[in-house]
Scaffold this motif. Structure first.
Motif, PDB file in Angstrom:
ATOM      1  N   UNK A  39       0.828  -1.214   0.000  1.00  0.00           N
ATOM      2  CA  UNK A  39       0.000   0.000   0.000  1.00  0.00           C
ATOM      3  C   UNK A  39       0.858   1.258   0.000  1.00  0.00           C
ATOM      4  N   UNK A  40       1.906   1.255   0.819  1.00  0.00           N
ATOM      5  CA  UNK A  40       2.770   2.432   0.891  1.00  0.00           C
ATOM      6  C   UNK A  40       3.523   2.637  -0.417  1.00  0.00           C
ATOM      7  N   UNK A  41       4.003   1.545  -1.002  1.00  0.00           N
ATOM      8  CA  UNK A  41       4.707   1.654  -2.284  1.00  0.00           C
ATOM      9  C   UNK A  41       3.781   2.189  -3.379  1.00  0.00           C
ATOM     10  N   UNK A  42       2.509   1.833  -3.285  1.00  0.00           N
ATOM     11  CA  UNK A  42       1.540   2.301  -4.276  1.00  0.00           C
ATOM     12  C   UNK A  42       0.929   3.644  -3.946  1.00  0.00           C
ATOM     13  N   UNK A  43       1.352   4.253  -2.827  1.00  0.00           N
ATOM     14  CA  UNK A  43       0.826   5.561  -2.430  1.00  0.00           C
ATOM     15  C   UNK A  43      -0.580   5.513  -1.890  1.00  0.00           C
ATOM     16  N   UNK A  44      -1.044   4.307  -1.527  1.00  0.00           N
ATOM     17  CA  UNK A  44      -2.405   4.161  -0.991  1.00  0.00           C
ATOM     18  C   UNK A  44      -2.335   4.244   0.533  1.00  0.00           C
ATOM     19  N   UNK A  45      -2.151   5.473   1.029  1.00  0.00           N
ATOM     20  CA  UNK A  45      -1.890   5.674   2.451  1.00  0.00           C
ATOM     21  C   UNK A  45      -3.085   5.317   3.340  1.00  0.00           C
ATOM     22  N   UNK A  46      -4.279   5.562   2.828  1.00  0.00           N
ATOM     23  CA  UNK A  46      -5.448   5.251   3.664  1.00  0.00           C
ATOM     24  C   UNK A  46      -5.570   3.744   3.894  1.00  0.00           C
ATOM     25  N   UNK A  47      -5.343   2.961   2.841  1.00  0.00           N
ATOM     26  CA  UNK A  47      -5.401   1.506   2.994  1.00  0.00           C
ATOM     27  C   UNK A  47      -4.309   1.030   3.944  1.00  0.00           C
ATOM     28  N   UNK A  48      -3.100   1.610   3.826  1.00  0.00           N
ATOM     29  CA  UNK A  48      -2.000   1.244   4.723  1.00  0.00           C
ATOM     30  C   UNK A  48      -2.358   1.594   6.166  1.00  0.00           C
ATOM     31  N   UNK A  49      -2.962   2.757   6.354  1.00  0.00           N
ATOM     32  CA  UNK A  49      -3.377   3.180   7.699  1.00  0.00           C
ATOM     33  C   UNK A  49      -4.408   2.222   8.274  1.00  0.00           C
ATOM     34  N   UNK A  50      -5.358   1.822   7.431  1.00  0.00           N
ATOM     35  CA  UNK A  50      -6.402   0.905   7.893  1.00  0.00           C
ATOM     36  C   UNK A  50      -5.799  -0.452   8.291  1.00  0.00           C
ATOM     37  N   UNK A  51      -4.815  -0.906   7.509  1.00  0.00           N
ATOM     38  CA  UNK A  51      -4.173  -2.176   7.841  1.00  0.00           C
ATOM     39  C   UNK A  51      -3.376  -2.073   9.141  1.00  0.00           C
ATOM     40  N   UNK A  52      -2.714  -0.940   9.356  1.00  0.00           N
ATOM     41  CA  UNK A  52      -2.019  -0.744  10.639  1.00  0.00           C
ATOM     42  C   UNK A  52      -3.017  -0.736  11.798  1.00  0.00           C
ATOM     43  N   UNK A  53      -4.180  -0.148  11.550  1.00  0.00           N
ATOM     44  CA  UNK A  53      -5.225  -0.127  12.572  1.00  0.00           C
ATOM     45  C   UNK A  53      -5.689  -1.556  12.885  1.00  0.00           C
ATOM     46  N   UNK A  54      -5.831  -2.370  11.845  1.00  0.00           N
ATOM     47  CA  UNK A  54      -6.199  -3.775  12.038  1.00  0.00           C
ATOM     48  C   UNK A  54      -5.125  -4.514  12.835  1.00  0.00           C
ATOM     49  N   UNK A  55      -3.850  -4.228  12.527  1.00  0.00           N
ATOM     50  CA  UNK A  55      -2.742  -4.835  13.263  1.00  0.00           C
ATOM     51  C   UNK A  55      -2.831  -4.466  14.734  1.00  0.00           C
ATOM     52  N   UNK A  56      -3.080  -3.182  14.996  1.00  0.00           N
ATOM     53  CA  UNK A  56      -3.165  -2.703  16.379  1.00  0.00           C
ATOM     54  C   UNK A  56      -4.279  -3.409  17.144  1.00  0.00           C
ATOM     55  N   UNK A  57      -5.427  -3.556  16.496  1.00  0.00           N
ATOM     56  CA  UNK A  57      -6.561  -4.205  17.158  1.00  0.00           C
ATOM     57  C   UNK A  57      -6.264  -5.678  17.453  1.00  0.00           C
ATOM     58  N   UNK A  58      -5.553  -6.343  16.539  1.00  0.00           N
ATOM     59  CA  UNK A  58      -5.163  -7.732  16.782  1.00  0.00           C
ATOM     60  C   UNK A  58      -4.173  -7.810  17.937  1.00  0.00           C
TER      61      UNK A  58
END
Length: 288
Positions: free
Chosen positions: A104-123
């Motif tokens: 996501x970061x390589x593709x510049x899709x920051x919102x998707x990357x942020x959402x995935x980090x949020x999912x990581x945090x919740x796990x």
């Protein structure tokens, strides 16, 4: 034919595709094989074989990366893998999401990357995994990426989680900084201004945990300047009363004012835990 057998057949087809020669070049066969692995993953899901499903989606993600597919396809496959893994292996789910973040970061899709980090945090917060420091780091990165995506409301939501976890780990200065940071963005926003009292209250409780009553008093004064209605609130009255109790070493009065507050405004578990820490600190001071 069972779902499991269909999944295995699809994987066999994918392997044959990978071993075949393609007139359209290797990238095309990788993408075709990736799609077959995705179908296999879905079949394994129907068979409730979550580990195998996750493995199939991971293989699909790797193949998408070898082909010419957009990074979105690989990220989506890793995300699907994580959703399967978290049914049986939280650590594997976190690893899959981290791979999705890279794409996501390589593709510049920051919102998707942020959402995935949020999912990581919740796990990482889950009882099955329970890694608060990793959750803290993931929420921090999520907030940064949401800000990069110009999504301040979503960033603030993550910053509040950072503050809460920081306080749980007794990193009170960090917690105070984050609560005050979110409060500063809410001051001029009519939709968020109603939350100021809550942010100031939590920041004030963290200040009290530091044991520095001078700085706590200064902070409360600043909060009143930022929001003129705060001084008339029950939260301010409680914080101000606790400062007096700490200065006087009066544990009984502390217990009484907290009890009186809780009767009218029910304290949530987090605030209760922080107040208990303050009380224990006062009790230990009494014994010295």
């Amino acid at each position: 034919m069972s779902s499991e057998q269909q999944a295995k057949d699809l994987i066999n087809q994918a392997q044959k595709k990978l071993n075949s020669w393609s007139f359209f070049g290797p990238s095309n066969k990788y993408e075709d094989a990736a799609e077959l692995y995705e179908k296999a993953g879905n079949m394994f899901k129907l068979a409730q074989q979550w580990g195998n499903a996750g493995d199939a989606f991971v293989e699909a993600a790797k193949l998408f990366q070898r082909g010419n597919s957009a990074k979105f396809e690989g990220s989506r496959a890793y995300d699907n893998a994580a959703k399967c893994y978290k049914r049986s292996d939280v650590s594997a789910a976190v690893s899959a999401l981290k791979e999705a973040v890279i794409l996501d970061q390589e593709g510049g899709n920051f919102r998707a990357a942020a959402r995935h980090y949020q999912d990581i945090a919740e796990l990482c917060e889950s009882a099955d995994y329970d890694k608060p420091k990793e959750a803290y780091d993931a929420y921090t990165r999520s907030a940064e990426l949401y800000n990069a995506d110009d999504s301040p409301a979503l960033a603030n939501k993550c910053l509040l989680k950072v503050a809460q976890i920081a306080a749980d780990m007794e990193m009170y200065d960090v917690a105070i900084e984050k609560y005050e940071q979110v409060a500063a963005t809410a001051v001029d926003d009519p939709l968020l201004k109603w939350s100021l009292k809550e942010y100031f209250f939590k920041a004030g409780l963290c200040h009290l945990c530091t044991g520095d009553m001078v700085k706590t008093t200064q902070a409360l004064s600043n909060y009143c300047n930022m929001d003129l209605s705060f001084e008339a609130s029950r939260e301010y009255t409680l914080l101000r009363g606790i400062i007096d109790c700490v200065d006087q070493g009066d544990v009984d009065q502390f217990t009484q004012i907290v009890y009186d507050y809780d009767k009218l405004s029910r304290l949530d578990p987090w605030k209760t835990a922080v107040l208990l820490k303050i009380k224990k600190s006062m009790e230990s001071d009494e014994l010295r």
